[in-house]
Design an enzyme around this catalytic site. Structure first.
Site, PDB file in Angstrom:
ATOM      1  N   VAL A  81     -10.990   0.523  -5.136  1.00 15.15           N
ATOM      2  CA  VAL A  81     -10.364   1.609  -4.384  1.00 15.15           C
ATOM      3  C   VAL A  81      -8.985   1.905  -4.957  1.00 15.15           C
ATOM      4  O   VAL A  81      -8.595   3.047  -5.139  1.00 15.15           O
ATOM      5  CB  VAL A  81     -10.220   1.199  -2.908  1.00 15.15           C
ATOM      6  CG1 VAL A  81      -9.473   2.261  -2.135  1.00 15.15           C
ATOM      7  CG2 VAL A  81     -11.594   0.950  -2.314  1.00 15.15           C
ATOM      8  N   GLY A 162      -5.200   8.746   8.513  1.00 10.03           N
ATOM      9  CA  GLY A 162      -6.077   9.400   7.537  1.00 10.03           C
ATOM     10  C   GLY A 162      -7.538   9.214   7.916  1.00 10.03           C
ATOM     11  O   GLY A 162      -7.869   9.008   9.079  1.00 10.03           O
ATOM     12  N   ARG A 163      -8.388   9.263   6.912  1.00 13.66           N
ATOM     13  CA  ARG A 163      -9.825   9.223   7.137  1.00 13.66           C
ATOM     14  C   ARG A 163     -10.256   7.951   7.881  1.00 13.66           C
ATOM     15  O   ARG A 163     -11.038   8.012   8.837  1.00 13.66           O
ATOM     16  CB  ARG A 163     -10.542   9.308   5.783  1.00 13.66           C
ATOM     17  CG  ARG A 163     -12.046   9.467   5.878  1.00 13.66           C
ATOM     18  CD  ARG A 163     -12.686   9.369   4.500  1.00 13.66           C
ATOM     19  NE  ARG A 163     -12.336  10.480   3.648  1.00 13.66           N
ATOM     20  CZ  ARG A 163     -13.035  11.631   3.594  1.00 13.66           C
ATOM     21  NH1 ARG A 163     -14.104  11.779   4.330  1.00 13.66           N
ATOM     22  NH2 ARG A 163     -12.644  12.598   2.792  1.00 13.66           N
ATOM     23  N   ARG A 255      -2.434  -2.715   4.346  1.00 10.18           N
ATOM     24  CA  ARG A 255      -1.895  -3.610   3.336  1.00 10.18           C
ATOM     25  C   ARG A 255      -0.974  -4.609   4.039  1.00 10.18           C
ATOM     26  O   ARG A 255      -0.194  -4.241   4.923  1.00 10.18           O
ATOM     27  CB  ARG A 255      -1.089  -2.815   2.293  1.00 10.18           C
ATOM     28  CG  ARG A 255      -1.962  -2.011   1.327  1.00 10.18           C
ATOM     29  CD  ARG A 255      -2.752  -2.907   0.369  1.00 10.18           C
ATOM     30  NE  ARG A 255      -3.658  -2.174  -0.516  1.00 10.18           N
ATOM     31  CZ  ARG A 255      -4.956  -2.001  -0.300  1.00 10.18           C
ATOM     32  NH1 ARG A 255      -5.523  -2.496   0.798  1.00 10.18           N
ATOM     33  NH2 ARG A 255      -5.708  -1.362  -1.170  1.00 10.18           N
ATOM     34  N   HIS A 304      -9.663 -10.171   3.958  1.00 15.78           N
ATOM     35  CA  HIS A 304      -9.737  -8.851   3.331  1.00 15.78           C
ATOM     36  C   HIS A 304     -11.205  -8.451   3.096  1.00 15.78           C
ATOM     37  O   HIS A 304     -11.607  -8.176   1.950  1.00 15.78           O
ATOM     38  CB  HIS A 304      -8.947  -8.833   2.018  1.00 15.78           C
ATOM     39  CG  HIS A 304      -8.465  -7.444   1.668  1.00 15.78           C
ATOM     40  ND1 HIS A 304      -7.318  -7.201   0.983  1.00 15.78           N
ATOM     41  CD2 HIS A 304      -9.000  -6.217   1.933  1.00 15.78           C
ATOM     42  CE1 HIS A 304      -7.154  -5.895   0.816  1.00 15.78           C
ATOM     43  NE2 HIS A 304      -8.171  -5.272   1.398  1.00 15.78           N
ATOM     44  N   SER A 307     -14.094  -3.732   3.201  1.00 13.46           N
ATOM     45  CA  SER A 307     -15.168  -2.970   2.558  1.00 13.46           C
ATOM     46  C   SER A 307     -16.402  -3.824   2.310  1.00 13.46           C
ATOM     47  O   SER A 307     -17.337  -3.388   1.639  1.00 13.46           O
ATOM     48  CB  SER A 307     -14.674  -2.379   1.239  1.00 13.46           C
ATOM     49  OG  SER A 307     -14.500  -3.405   0.287  1.00 13.46           O
TER      50      SER A 307
END
Lengths: 339, 339
Positions: A81, A162-163, A255, A304, A307
């Protein structure tokens, strides 16, 4: 007959992506053979004469690598990403294109963000730990045993909207939240994009926060979803926590350095907030077992995995292969970095 | 002047409920003074001559207690969803009314059910455990590291599709699920109540499963939400697991014995399913640290915290007090058991 392109791939890919790559005729594929990350020396050795390199976050793409590859190099396809591991200047000066895979993880991260909210409110980490330690038989029932705040009726504050933030909001609506406050990189300014039509629908009030203090004061759930920049580093600090509600929870899916970890530990110690759910943290992955955050029963920390769904990672792999091939053939990539 | 009613309360109540109780004139309140559960001997000693008793799941309401209270007893108000701890016959024969608090926990349990689905899919327990043990620094990134299946596109199977099941479905819709299969206590029969209008709306297909095998075979997420009865005991057993998909997850928010724990452990060992999230388990709370389920990294077990939100427990306490007062005054209760 066309000359064979040499491509270097620093990982074993997931099946669909691997099949896509191997189906291309006239490709000389040099691929790192084992499960773990490729060794730097292997990469440099095989880069010579390559037309394309498909690499990961763990592979540094610097001047040395680009020079070693030589004039044949046309494309870097990064399975990632972010592109912090790539020296953009080294590519730009040579006209080498850079592909990456930023768009397919919205669902996976938004799902995880809901999990972390629920775990922070419902004391998920603490609950599991008590059972694993064999404490359940010794927990006499009482009306407030293991209780936490409920989502229904909450004001949810998004630092960055955001998205992924908007996808998280979409999921939270049927839990019965009351109101949304958000902030963007330009304080007081509304977002440009209404990704899922939620702002237009307006089933609940969705308002721009006056400033971070306004958002901290009024939110029952604070979700950190902004990019890391000099102005967002330690945006959530001791002062921020001191403004938060005692029953509020903090979730960070963005982050690590946006949240001041020492201040978070202190806020949990003092009971300034109810709990926290973190997918990211400062200095990750170097979190030793004696890190002070791990002593906080009301804080859940996962490594983390925002995703980390099979579907998302397969899509990222497939898109990296498509970007690599597009780079070789001078076609449009799925996602290309403008250098 | 009216005679003072004596009421016995076996717990310290949450503030609002306590205030409501204390505001009633002409009430002689005898209340267990400390934090933990009341002692049986204390309850029997003070029950004599009581008009009402407000008690918890942990207090047995049997023939002995009712006899000890004597003819003055008009009402038992139980701070609980179930009434397994109450001898209904003992109350019925004497015309004593029974109140309970079954309806206010829908949101809290549905919220937890979403948390458990996400934790089972995204390996929440395993992820936390790795970080706590200090393993994060030694986890080299690879494309499938810590991945799990994603909700989007799932078929969700509900074993039992009452208010809590439907509230869970409402929350799952924006995660992008594709289809619902459900079963009721009458195989092949549709549900009677459409609590939130989801069946009428029909944004995705919601179908009655032909039988449990149909539901097990086609679901990516199986949610146990049915009552415990002789016909549902071990409904989820070795045969059920053998029909399930390898990437499917099981969530139990109902009653432990609906799932055969030994079969679940075996299914996880064999990789017949991907993971599980349990709020309840057979023989709870007697789950020692060496229980085989606790050795399963893909299974998350929390200590029956379905209704454990501050808001829900406050509402349960307030409703118990209202039921108690309604019983004393011959008025309608919020929820009364038909004896």
């Amino acid at each position: 007959m066309a000359q064979k392109h040499k491509v270097v791939v620093t990982r074993q890919l997931i099946s669909e992506a691997q099949t896509l790559l191997e189906a291309v005729p006239d490709l000389d594929i040099v691929q790192w053979p084992s499960e773990g990350p490729a060794e730097r020396s292997w990469l440099l050795e095989h880069a010579k004469g390559a037309s394309g390199i498909l690499l990961m976050l763990s592979d540094k793409c610097d001047e040395e690598l680009v020079q070693t590859a030589g004039e044949s190099l046309k494309v870097i396809a990064s399975f990632s990403v972010g592109t912090d591991h790539v020296d953009r200047e080294a590519l730009k000066t040579r006209g080498i294109r850079l592909g990456y895979t930023p768009t397919c993880l919205t669902d996976a991260v938004a799902d995880l963000s809901v999990m972390l909210i629920l775990m922070a409110q419902r004391r998920g980490g603490e609950a599991i730990a008590k059972v694993v330690k064999g404490e359940w038989p010794k927990m006499p029932w009482s009306p407030l045993l293991m209780t936490g705040p409920q989502i229904r009726g909450s004001t949810v504050g998004f630092l960055g909207f955001g998205r992924i933030g908007q996808a998280t909001l979409k999921r939270l609506l049927p839990f019965g939240i009351d109101r949304v406050l958000y902030s963007t990189s330009k304080p007081g300014k509304p977002v440009n994009e209404d990704h899922f039509g939620l702002l237009k629908e307006g089933t609940i009030p969705i308002e721009v926060a006056k400033d971070w203090r306004h958002l901290a004061k009024e939110s029952d759930i604070v979700i950190v979803g902004c990019a890391l920049s000099p102005s967002t580093k330690h945006l959530v600090n001791a002062e921020f926590f001191s403004e938060m509600k005692k029953l509020a929870v903090l979730v960070n899916i963005a982050r690590g350095p946006v949240v001041d970890t020492d201040a978070l530990v202190a806020a949990l110690d003092k009971g300034e907030i109810f709990g926290a759910g973190l997918d990211v943290i400062e200095n990750e992955p170097n979190i030793a077992a004696d890190h002070p955050i791990l002593n906080q029963p009301r804080c859940v920390l996962v490594p983390h995995i925002g995703s980390a769904t099979i579907e998302t990672r397969e899509q990222m792999a497939t898109e990296s292969v498509k970007n690599l091939l597009a780079g070789l053939n001078g076609e449009a990539m799925v996602n290309e970095v403008r250098l």
